[in-house]
Every structure is written in structure tokens, then in C-alpha cells.
Design a protein around this motif. Structure first.
Motif, mmCIF file in Angstrom:
data_model
loop_
_atom_site.group_PDB
_atom_site.id
_atom_site.type_symbol
_atom_site.label_atom_id
_atom_site.label_comp_id
_atom_site.label_asym_id
_atom_site.label_seq_id
_atom_site.Cartn_x
_atom_site.Cartn_y
_atom_site.Cartn_z
ATOM 1 N N LYS A 40 0.795 -1.526 0.090
ATOM 2 C CA LYS A 40 0.268 0.068 -0.098
ATOM 3 C C LYS A 40 0.475 1.602 0.077
ATOM 4 C CE LYS A 40 -4.133 -1.213 1.903
ATOM 5 N NZ LYS A 40 -5.265 -1.348 3.059
ATOM 6 N N PHE A 41 1.635 1.079 0.949
ATOM 7 C CA PHE A 41 2.690 2.557 0.870
ATOM 8 C C PHE A 41 3.793 2.582 0.883
ATOM 9 C CE2 PHE A 41 -1.119 2.197 3.727
ATOM 10 C CZ PHE A 41 -2.028 3.813 2.782
ATOM 11 N N THR A 42 4.360 2.453 0.073
ATOM 12 C CA THR A 42 5.933 1.963 -0.232
ATOM 13 C C THR A 42 7.098 3.785 0.542
ATOM 14 O OG1 THR A 42 5.775 3.330 -2.279
ATOM 15 C CG2 THR A 42 5.854 1.201 -2.436
ATOM 16 N N MET A 43 6.765 4.184 0.154
ATOM 17 C CA MET A 43 7.125 5.130 0.815
ATOM 18 C C MET A 43 7.161 5.876 2.342
ATOM 19 S SD MET A 43 8.772 6.446 -1.563
ATOM 20 C CE MET A 43 8.869 8.262 -0.829
ATOM 21 N N ILE A 44 6.830 4.334 3.492
ATOM 22 C CA ILE A 44 6.428 4.673 4.910
ATOM 23 C C ILE A 44 7.569 4.135 5.561
ATOM 24 C CG2 ILE A 44 5.774 3.747 6.807
ATOM 25 C CD1 ILE A 44 3.519 3.173 5.475
ATOM 26 N N PRO A 45 8.351 5.419 6.532
ATOM 27 C CA PRO A 45 9.478 4.884 7.563
ATOM 28 C C PRO A 45 9.660 4.035 8.033
ATOM 29 C CG PRO A 45 8.266 6.542 8.003
ATOM 30 C CD PRO A 45 7.618 6.399 6.528
ATOM 31 N N LEU A 46 9.988 2.583 7.630
ATOM 32 C CA LEU A 46 9.776 1.469 8.232
ATOM 33 C C LEU A 46 10.399 1.577 9.828
ATOM 34 C CD1 LEU A 46 9.436 -1.014 5.514
ATOM 35 C CD2 LEU A 46 7.656 -0.431 7.301
ATOM 36 N N LYS A 47 11.372 2.766 9.999
ATOM 37 C CA LYS A 47 12.370 2.611 10.715
ATOM 38 C C LYS A 47 12.131 3.159 11.849
ATOM 39 C CE LYS A 47 15.098 0.485 8.606
ATOM 40 N NZ LYS A 47 15.582 -1.352 9.193
ATOM 41 N N GLN A 48 10.411 3.951 11.667
ATOM 42 C CA GLN A 48 10.233 4.780 12.940
ATOM 43 C C GLN A 48 9.127 4.294 13.452
ATOM 44 O OE1 GLN A 48 8.208 8.517 11.298
ATOM 45 N NE2 GLN A 48 10.593 9.170 10.672
ATOM 46 N N PHE A 49 8.448 4.735 15.268
ATOM 47 C CA PHE A 49 7.705 3.464 15.927
ATOM 48 C C PHE A 49 6.811 3.284 15.218
ATOM 49 C CE2 PHE A 49 4.728 4.129 19.344
ATOM 50 C CZ PHE A 49 4.737 2.805 19.834
ATOM 51 N N PRO A 50 5.418 3.054 15.309
ATOM 52 C CA PRO A 50 4.424 2.634 15.046
ATOM 53 C C PRO A 50 4.400 1.546 14.483
ATOM 54 C CG PRO A 50 3.771 4.220 14.195
ATOM 55 C CD PRO A 50 5.076 4.553 14.780
ATOM 56 N N TYR A 51 5.522 1.648 13.070
ATOM 57 C CA TYR A 51 5.851 0.592 11.802
ATOM 58 C C TYR A 51 7.128 -0.333 12.443
ATOM 59 C CZ TYR A 51 3.125 4.460 9.858
ATOM 60 O OH TYR A 51 1.651 4.934 9.202
ATOM 61 N N SER A 52 7.479 0.230 13.047
ATOM 62 C CA SER A 52 8.767 -0.901 13.971
ATOM 63 C C SER A 52 8.773 -1.463 14.482
ATOM 64 C CB SER A 52 10.221 0.012 14.481
ATOM 65 O OG SER A 52 9.541 0.278 16.127
ATOM 66 N N LEU A 53 7.363 -1.502 15.523
ATOM 67 C CA LEU A 53 6.666 -2.902 15.940
ATOM 68 C C LEU A 53 6.752 -4.234 15.164
ATOM 69 C CD1 LEU A 53 4.187 -0.714 18.512
ATOM 70 C CD2 LEU A 53 6.461 -1.910 19.021
ATOM 71 N N ILE A 54 6.020 -4.156 14.215
ATOM 72 C CA ILE A 54 5.434 -4.346 13.232
ATOM 73 C C ILE A 54 6.962 -5.460 11.985
ATOM 74 C CG2 ILE A 54 4.573 -5.348 10.249
ATOM 75 C CD1 ILE A 54 2.844 -2.680 11.570
ATOM 76 N N THR A 55 7.825 -4.669 11.926
ATOM 77 C CA THR A 55 9.149 -4.952 11.558
ATOM 78 C C THR A 55 10.178 -5.979 12.012
ATOM 79 O OG1 THR A 55 10.418 -2.972 11.036
ATOM 80 C CG2 THR A 55 8.934 -3.667 9.366
ATOM 81 N N PHE A 56 10.111 -5.270 13.323
ATOM 82 C CA PHE A 56 11.531 -5.920 13.744
ATOM 83 C C PHE A 56 11.155 -7.345 13.841
ATOM 84 C CE2 PHE A 56 12.720 -6.836 18.268
ATOM 85 C CZ PHE A 56 14.561 -6.985 18.093
ATOM 86 N N PRO A 57 9.904 -8.066 14.325
ATOM 87 C CA PRO A 57 10.282 -9.672 14.763
ATOM 88 C C PRO A 57 10.346 -10.357 12.713
ATOM 89 C CG PRO A 57 8.302 -9.106 15.529
ATOM 90 C CD PRO A 57 8.944 -7.669 14.108
ATOM 91 N N THR A 58 9.626 -9.690 12.037
ATOM 92 C CA THR A 58 9.985 -10.490 10.878
ATOM 93 C C THR A 58 11.652 -9.843 9.984
ATOM 94 O OG1 THR A 58 8.759 -8.510 10.065
ATOM 95 C CG2 THR A 58 7.718 -10.272 10.746
ATOM 96 N N GLU A 59 12.102 -8.690 10.602
ATOM 97 C CA GLU A 59 12.889 -8.920 9.601
ATOM 98 C C GLU A 59 14.472 -9.346 9.376
ATOM 99 O OE1 GLU A 59 14.473 -5.941 7.055
ATOM 100 O OE2 GLU A 59 12.471 -5.982 8.174
ATOM 101 N N PRO A 60 14.863 -10.343 10.526
ATOM 102 C CA PRO A 60 16.158 -10.835 10.809
ATOM 103 C C PRO A 60 15.641 -12.259 9.567
ATOM 104 C CG PRO A 60 15.684 -11.043 13.114
ATOM 105 C CD PRO A 60 13.879 -10.107 12.301
ATOM 106 N N LEU A 61 14.149 -12.883 9.455
ATOM 107 C CA LEU A 61 14.146 -13.808 8.494
ATOM 108 C C LEU A 61 13.842 -12.990 7.174
ATOM 109 C CD1 LEU A 61 13.329 -16.774 7.129
ATOM 110 C CD2 LEU A 61 10.721 -15.558 7.393
ATOM 111 N N LEU A 62 13.357 -11.966 6.749
ATOM 112 C CA LEU A 62 13.677 -10.837 5.417
ATOM 113 C C LEU A 62 14.479 -10.719 5.472
ATOM 114 C CD1 LEU A 62 10.096 -9.088 6.442
ATOM 115 C CD2 LEU A 62 10.344 -10.984 4.893
#
Length: 83
Positions: free
Chosen positions: A19-41
Motif C-alpha cells: 500500500k505505502f512504499t514510502m513509509i519510514p519502516l524504522k519509525q515507531f509505530p511501523y517498527s513494531l511490525i518490522t522488528f520481529p520479521t526482519e531477521p528472516l526477511l
């Protein structure tokens, strides 16, 4: 339960990336989603390059987790048969 939660987070990351390719995934609300999955990805992104500029590693990650969950906890899964 762990695999189910991780699978939900994978779906959320796929949804965000589509949906949103320009979202800063390192910032707070989005980092909660990306933090657990980032090692596998991170590993999947090294193995599978983007196809036509589209990162398909979250989709493959969901497939891997679905397969593992089914093999371990499915109707004829290893852990189910041991009980």
C-alpha cells in the motif's frame, strides 16, 4: 501461537509494503511490525532478489511459516501426532 503471531506480522508487513512504499519502516509505530520479521526477511532478501523491482520475500516468508505451521501443528502434523 508464536508462528501464528509471526505470520500475522508478516501479513501486516506485506500490506504495508504494497500500500505505502514510502513509509519510514524504522519509525515507531511501523517498527513494531518490522522488528520481529526482519531477521528472516534479511536472509530471504539475500537469497531472492527483487523481481521487476518488487520485493517478494515477505510472500515467500509467509509461505515458509505456513508450511512449518502445517507440518508441526496441522491435522497430521508432527506435534499433533505425538499427543
Amino acid at each position: 501461537i508464536f508462528l501464528k503471531n509471526l505470520l500475522c506480522k508478516e501479513f501486516k508487513e506485506i500490506e504495508l509494503s504494497l500500500k505505502f512504499t514510502m513509509i519510514p519502516l524504522k519509525q515507531f509505530p511501523y517498527s513494531l511490525i518490522t522488528f520481529p520479521t526482519e531477521p528472516l526477511l534479511f536472509v530471504l532478501r539475500k537469497l531472492i532478489p527483487p523481481i521487476g523491482g518488487i520485493d517478494i520475500s515477505p510472500v515467500i516468508g509467509v509461505g515458509i511459516f505456513s508450511l512449518l505451521r502445517e507440518m508441526l501443528l496441522g491435522q497430521q502434523g508432527i506435534l499433533t501426532m505425538m499427543q
